[in-house]
Write an enzyme that holds these catalytic residues in place. Sequence first.
Site, PDB file in Angstrom:
ATOM      1  N   MET A 135      -1.371  -7.477   6.510  1.00  0.00           N
ATOM      2  CA  MET A 135      -2.912  -8.431   6.476  1.00  0.00           C
ATOM      3  C   MET A 135      -2.851  -9.191   5.047  1.00  0.00           C
ATOM      4  O   MET A 135      -3.075  -8.990   3.761  1.00  0.00           O
ATOM      5  CB  MET A 135      -4.361  -7.283   5.368  1.00  0.00           C
ATOM      6  CG  MET A 135      -4.436  -6.884   7.354  1.00  0.00           C
ATOM      7  SD  MET A 135      -6.201  -5.081   6.518  1.00  0.00           S
ATOM      8  CE  MET A 135      -6.147  -4.873   8.025  1.00  0.00           C
ATOM      9  N   SER A 136      -0.928  -8.882   4.469  1.00  0.00           N
ATOM     10  CA  SER A 136      -0.992  -9.179   3.204  1.00  0.00           C
ATOM     11  C   SER A 136       0.682  -9.902   3.349  1.00  0.00           C
ATOM     12  O   SER A 136       0.827 -10.553   5.146  1.00  0.00           O
ATOM     13  CB  SER A 136      -0.484  -8.344   2.524  1.00  0.00           C
ATOM     14  OG  SER A 136       0.684  -7.739   2.944  1.00  0.00           O
ATOM     15  N   ALA A 168       2.797  -2.263   3.802  1.00  0.00           N
ATOM     16  CA  ALA A 168       2.898  -1.527   5.289  1.00  0.00           C
ATOM     17  C   ALA A 168       1.687  -2.278   6.577  1.00  0.00           C
ATOM     18  O   ALA A 168       0.886  -3.135   6.418  1.00  0.00           O
ATOM     19  CB  ALA A 168       1.394  -0.978   4.753  1.00  0.00           C
ATOM     20  N   HIS A 223      -6.655   3.786   7.275  1.00  0.00           N
ATOM     21  CA  HIS A 223      -5.871   3.932   6.262  1.00  0.00           C
ATOM     22  C   HIS A 223      -4.939   4.692   5.353  1.00  0.00           C
ATOM     23  O   HIS A 223      -4.176   4.986   4.916  1.00  0.00           O
ATOM     24  CB  HIS A 223      -7.224   2.931   5.062  1.00  0.00           C
ATOM     25  CG  HIS A 223      -6.840   2.568   3.583  1.00  0.00           C
ATOM     26  ND1 HIS A 223      -5.813   1.903   4.111  1.00  0.00           N
ATOM     27  CD2 HIS A 223      -6.420   2.794   2.620  1.00  0.00           C
ATOM     28  CE1 HIS A 223      -5.032   1.122   2.511  1.00  0.00           C
ATOM     29  NE2 HIS A 223      -5.705   2.412   1.588  1.00  0.00           N
ATOM     30  N   SER A 228       0.586  -1.245  -0.473  1.00  0.00           N
ATOM     31  CA  SER A 228      -0.368   0.384   0.070  1.00  0.00           C
ATOM     32  C   SER A 228       0.689   1.479  -0.051  1.00  0.00           C
ATOM     33  O   SER A 228       1.408   1.387   0.794  1.00  0.00           O
ATOM     34  CB  SER A 228      -0.777  -0.317   1.125  1.00  0.00           C
ATOM     35  OG  SER A 228      -1.811  -1.208   1.307  1.00  0.00           O
ATOM     36  N   HIS A 267      -5.575  -9.482  -1.438  1.00  0.00           N
ATOM     37  CA  HIS A 267      -5.762 -10.060  -0.335  1.00  0.00           C
ATOM     38  C   HIS A 267      -7.074 -10.666   0.427  1.00  0.00           C
ATOM     39  O   HIS A 267      -8.124  -9.817  -0.640  1.00  0.00           O
ATOM     40  CB  HIS A 267      -5.901  -8.010   0.552  1.00  0.00           C
ATOM     41  CG  HIS A 267      -4.787  -7.306   0.140  1.00  0.00           C
ATOM     42  ND1 HIS A 267      -4.620  -6.315  -0.459  1.00  0.00           N
ATOM     43  CD2 HIS A 267      -3.713  -7.157   1.048  1.00  0.00           C
ATOM     44  CE1 HIS A 267      -3.708  -5.919  -0.983  1.00  0.00           C
ATOM     45  NE2 HIS A 267      -3.067  -5.976   0.333  1.00  0.00           N
ATOM     46  N   TYR A 311      -8.799  -9.302   2.492  1.00  0.00           N
ATOM     47  CA  TYR A 311      -9.845  -9.068   2.268  1.00  0.00           C
ATOM     48  C   TYR A 311     -10.471  -8.771   1.729  1.00  0.00           C
ATOM     49  O   TYR A 311     -12.169  -7.909   1.993  1.00  0.00           O
ATOM     50  CB  TYR A 311      -9.842  -7.806   3.581  1.00  0.00           C
ATOM     51  CG  TYR A 311      -8.679  -6.861   2.722  1.00  0.00           C
ATOM     52  CD1 TYR A 311      -9.253  -6.384   2.414  1.00  0.00           C
ATOM     53  CD2 TYR A 311      -7.674  -7.223   3.518  1.00  0.00           C
ATOM     54  CE1 TYR A 311      -8.373  -4.996   1.274  1.00  0.00           C
ATOM     55  CE2 TYR A 311      -6.627  -5.618   2.871  1.00  0.00           C
ATOM     56  CZ  TYR A 311      -6.511  -4.957   2.576  1.00  0.00           C
ATOM     57  OH  TYR A 311      -5.744  -4.019   1.036  1.00  0.00           O
ATOM     58  N   GLU A 312      -9.918  -8.908   0.255  1.00  0.00           N
ATOM     59  CA  GLU A 312     -11.033  -8.003  -0.656  1.00  0.00           C
ATOM     60  C   GLU A 312     -11.976  -9.569  -1.244  1.00  0.00           C
ATOM     61  O   GLU A 312     -12.710  -9.618  -2.393  1.00  0.00           O
ATOM     62  CB  GLU A 312     -10.410  -8.067  -2.310  1.00  0.00           C
ATOM     63  CG  GLU A 312      -9.507  -7.037  -2.083  1.00  0.00           C
ATOM     64  CD  GLU A 312      -8.483  -6.835  -2.892  1.00  0.00           C
ATOM     65  OE1 GLU A 312      -8.245  -5.945  -3.888  1.00  0.00           O
ATOM     66  OE2 GLU A 312      -7.530  -6.680  -2.660  1.00  0.00           O
ATOM     67  N   ASN A 337       2.038   3.017  11.306  1.00  0.00           N
ATOM     68  CA  ASN A 337       1.665   3.074  12.359  1.00  0.00           C
ATOM     69  C   ASN A 337       2.001   2.301  13.693  1.00  0.00           C
ATOM     70  O   ASN A 337       2.194   1.388  13.296  1.00  0.00           O
ATOM     71  CB  ASN A 337      -1.007   2.680  12.244  1.00  0.00           C
ATOM     72  CG  ASN A 337      -0.857   1.363  11.673  1.00  0.00           C
ATOM     73  OD1 ASN A 337      -0.325   1.747  10.639  1.00  0.00           O
ATOM     74  ND2 ASN A 337      -1.311   1.266  12.780  1.00  0.00           N
ATOM     75  N   HIS A 376      -3.435   1.026  -4.369  1.00  0.00           N
ATOM     76  CA  HIS A 376      -3.254   0.176  -5.595  1.00  0.00           C
ATOM     77  C   HIS A 376      -3.622  -0.586  -6.955  1.00  0.00           C
ATOM     78  O   HIS A 376      -4.796  -0.141  -7.537  1.00  0.00           O
ATOM     79  CB  HIS A 376      -3.724  -1.396  -4.772  1.00  0.00           C
ATOM     80  CG  HIS A 376      -3.566  -1.787  -3.527  1.00  0.00           C
ATOM     81  ND1 HIS A 376      -2.049  -2.599  -3.652  1.00  0.00           N
ATOM     82  CD2 HIS A 376      -3.523  -1.585  -2.113  1.00  0.00           C
ATOM     83  CE1 HIS A 376      -1.939  -2.510  -1.813  1.00  0.00           C
ATOM     84  NE2 HIS A 376      -2.599  -2.227  -1.539  1.00  0.00           N
TER      85      HIS A 376
HETATM   86  N1  HPA Z   1      -3.155  -3.372  11.200  1.00  0.00           N
HETATM   87  C1  HPA Z   1      -2.876  -4.275  10.337  1.00  0.00           C
HETATM   88  N2  HPA Z   1      -3.015  -3.496   8.511  1.00  0.00           N
HETATM   89  C2  HPA Z   1      -2.161  -2.689   8.507  1.00  0.00           C
HETATM   90  C3  HPA Z   1      -2.099  -2.074   9.526  1.00  0.00           C
HETATM   91  C4  HPA Z   1      -2.363  -2.420  11.281  1.00  0.00           C
HETATM   92  O1  HPA Z   1      -1.800  -0.902  11.977  1.00  0.00           O
HETATM   93  N3  HPA Z   1      -1.625  -0.768   9.059  1.00  0.00           N
HETATM   94  C5  HPA Z   1      -0.914  -0.578   8.090  1.00  0.00           C
HETATM   95  N4  HPA Z   1      -1.674  -1.961   8.108  1.00  0.00           N
END
Ligand code: HPA
Length: 293
Positions: A223-224, A120, A261, A37, A90, A92-93, A247, A68
């Site tokens: 998540m990847s 990320a 996000h 990302s 992903h 989640y998609e 983050n 993306h």
């Molecule tokens: N959690 C899950 N996936 C992420 C995060 C997070 O804090 N930051 C970027 N991708």
Amino acid sequence: MFPESNTGYSFEDCQATADWLLSQTAVRPLVGIVCGSGLGGLADALKDQVAFNYRDIPNFPQSTVHGHAGRLVFGTLKGRPCVCMQGRFHLYEGYPIQKITMPMRIFKMLGVETVILTNAAGGLNQDYKVGDIMIIKDHLNMPGFAGNNPLAGHNDERFGVRFPCMSDAYDRELQQMALDVGSELGFSDFLREGVYCVLGGPSFETIAECRMLHKLGADAVGMSTVHEVIVARHCGMRVFALSLITNKAVMDYDSEEKANHEEVLQTGKQRAEQLERLVSTIITRLEHNNNYA
Ligand code: HPA
């Protein structure tokens, strides 16, 4: 689409996609890159580009997530032939996990020897700061614990063995090279090594979940990547992966912080250029047949 029940693309399906790509470009990539990302700039750095929208590639899945681009870019990075996924797939998609990882098998069939993945991630390690770059040394595959592994189902031995080893998933030599290159580039202050934990998403973690993952040994959560790593290792490619800490995972009930996000994309922009320099320098030091100078 899934000729062998729900176990994914057949060897022949993958071969057809790879053959189509090889007929469209003269680039014969030895390095495959997957951009996370906000980190798609790596693809833009490739010279003499030949790019394909995912929707134009036979059998290829499509990307839906904001940030993306959804392009497969061939080109050279300081003379080294590369192929780069600008945008990945992903859980989640809503994709079946075999679809998410299918591009790794295409990489292999294109001749790729080394895969470099970026993502990320949220920092669980309390020493990590936003903007740190974490060299992934190992992973926790949470969907795998629940039976959602990209290699579940029929195993075609032409791709790899039924029970692949994962204790050497992340190439140690490449990790050391990244530390050396990072130090030469003056990045040591924000370069880390740690364990990445994958979850299905798309909801971010609760405070209790972050505390649990941290206790289990994870330094960062995302998540990847892990699914792709498993399939890349299964078919014998060498793997190197980096997380950009975008983050801090919220670990404390008094905290006012909330994962979102936009923050993830913003941090990506700020650190992206340095991450790209790190990756491109590593690529220039890769030698053919898995050695490095
Ligand atoms: N959690 C899950 N996936 C992420 C995060 C997070 O804090 N930051 C970027 N991708």
